[in-house]
Enzyme design. Structure first.
Site, mmCIF file in Angstrom:
data_model
loop_
_atom_site.group_PDB
_atom_site.id
_atom_site.type_symbol
_atom_site.label_atom_id
_atom_site.label_comp_id
_atom_site.label_asym_id
_atom_site.label_seq_id
_atom_site.Cartn_x
_atom_site.Cartn_y
_atom_site.Cartn_z
ATOM 1 N N ARG A 1 -12.451 5.560 81.945
ATOM 2 C CA ARG A 1 -11.942 6.649 82.794
ATOM 3 C C ARG A 1 -13.102 7.437 83.389
ATOM 4 N NH1 ARG A 1 -7.676 10.656 80.175
ATOM 5 N NH2 ARG A 1 -9.528 11.441 79.108
ATOM 6 N N LYS B 1 -11.051 12.974 86.029
ATOM 7 C CA LYS B 1 -11.221 14.125 85.138
ATOM 8 C C LYS B 1 -12.420 14.922 85.638
ATOM 9 C CE LYS B 1 -10.763 15.114 80.211
ATOM 10 N NZ LYS B 1 -9.624 16.020 80.285
ATOM 11 N N GLU C 1 2.352 17.066 85.400
ATOM 12 C CA GLU C 1 1.557 17.288 84.188
ATOM 13 C C GLU C 1 1.915 18.606 83.520
ATOM 14 O OE1 GLU C 1 -2.393 15.344 83.803
ATOM 15 O OE2 GLU C 1 -2.418 15.764 85.935
#
Ligand SMILES: Cc1ncc(COP(=O)(O)O)c(C=O)c1O
Length: 339
Positions: free
Chosen positions: A82, A184, A220
């Site tokens: 990620r 992220k 989210e």
């Protein structure tokens, strides 16, 4: 060596300066091999792109003291992958998976005395990050980069047992439809500070974000992913290019199907169809599995299983996931990496 200065029962999620952190530099097209250092301050150019243009990304994973005394990392290869995707999105160089995992292991070993003992429910939280540094002023990728990993001991998310929390739908977006939501990167978190703080001001645990294009679907739950269990035992979690693909979410998708026998759907969760769910929860490295008691939307509260009791499916998922992390239950092949 023990650590007499830490009261394991009082640990929350707060910065504590631990003994050593890993630091590597990228210049002339490659990463150096990195070192451990006691210094927790970074000395970087005032022109660093990380400071002005948000050219940075980070990860979050935990090291667990297992039942047999060994130390477990949970799917660190997924965090490495990620972080590589986040780096690609912001034009930063990849940290190779091997170097990422090795850095995590070095940091855990060098700070072993900070790992909460088995049975306390705590873990050693690892924070890897990449930042653009070096002299620069224009909006362009940095001439140099830093990759670092530090760690802090953290307590269990729920002290005194798992409890549902209430959340509120935010009218703000944390990311744009084709923006950086799936990476992220700090910008998404900067955008979530005001909505999060407003939610807490009104007594909610955090804000829930809807899809930024139509504002009709749940995306989210603060810094965690949403899942719901339907009345006919389907596990549903949102799929969207602006949702961060959580590693806890990915793991629950597999466990829900293989160990609980639930049908798994990655799809739309419409905010006006919440009554299809008998249970709902938030999942993430920090939140682990946090049951959602109710969701407030347009001044109405929708309650799922209960505002005070944890639903049975959520409880089973929690036991399965944390059992694997703490070495009480055998996980799928490759999930646990020993330090
Ligand atoms: C915005 C957001 N969504 C979801 C997650 C959950 O991801 P993970 O399970 O990998 O911790 C996190 C936490 O890292 C997050 O910050």
């Amino acid at each position: 060596m023990g650590n007499e200065s830490i009261n394991w029962d009082k640990l929350g999620f707060d910065y504590i300066k631990t003994d050593k952190r890993y630091l590597a530099h990228w210049h002339d097209g490659e990463w150096d091999k990195g070192t451990l250092t006691e210094d927790n301050q970074l000395h970087i150019s005032e022109g660093s792109t990380a400071l002005h243009y948000g050219q940075q990304c980070f990860e979050g994973l935990k090291a667990y003291r297992a039942k047999d005394g060994s130390i477990n990392l949970f799917r660190p290869d997924q965090n490495a992958a990620r972080m590589q995707r986040s780096c690609s999105r912001l034009l930063m160089p990849h940290v190779p998976t091997e170097q990422f995992i090795e850095a995590c292991k070095q940091v855990v070993r060098a700070n072993e005395r900070f790992i909460p003992p088995y049975g306390t429910g705590g873990a050693l939280y690892l924070r890897p990050f990449v930042i653009g540094v070096g002299d620069n002023i224009g909006v362009r990728t940095a001439p140099e980069f830093i990759f670092s990993v530090f760690c802090i001991p953290v307590g269990p998310y729920f002290k005194g047992g798992m409890k549902p929390h209430n959340f509120v739908i935010s009218s703000y977006d944390r990311a744009a439809p084709q923006g950086t939501g799936a990476a992220k990167v700090g910008g998404n978190y900067a955008a979530s500070m005001m909505p999060g703080s407003e939610a807490r001001k009104y007594g909610f645990a955090d804000a829930i974000y809807l899809d930024p294009l139509t504002h009709s679907k749940i995306e989210e739950v603060g810094s965690a992913n949403f899942f719901g269990i339907t009345h006919d035992d389907q596990f549903i979690t949102p799929k969207s290019p602006s949702v961060l693909p959580g590693i806890t979410r990915l793991s629950l998708i597999e466990l829900a199907e293989s160990r609980l026998g639930l049908k798994v759907i990655e799809g739309d969760v419409f905010i006006d169809k919440l009554d299809q769910f008998k249970e709902a929860g938030a999942c993430g490295t920090a939140a682990v599995i946090s049951p959602i008691g109710g969701i407030s939307y347009k001044d109405k509260m929708h309650v799922f299983h209960s505002e005070t009791e944890v639903g049975p499916v959520t409880q089973r998922l929690y036991q399965e996931l944390t059992g694997i992390q703490f070495g009480e239950i055998e996980g799928p092949a490759g999930w646990i990496v020993k330090v």
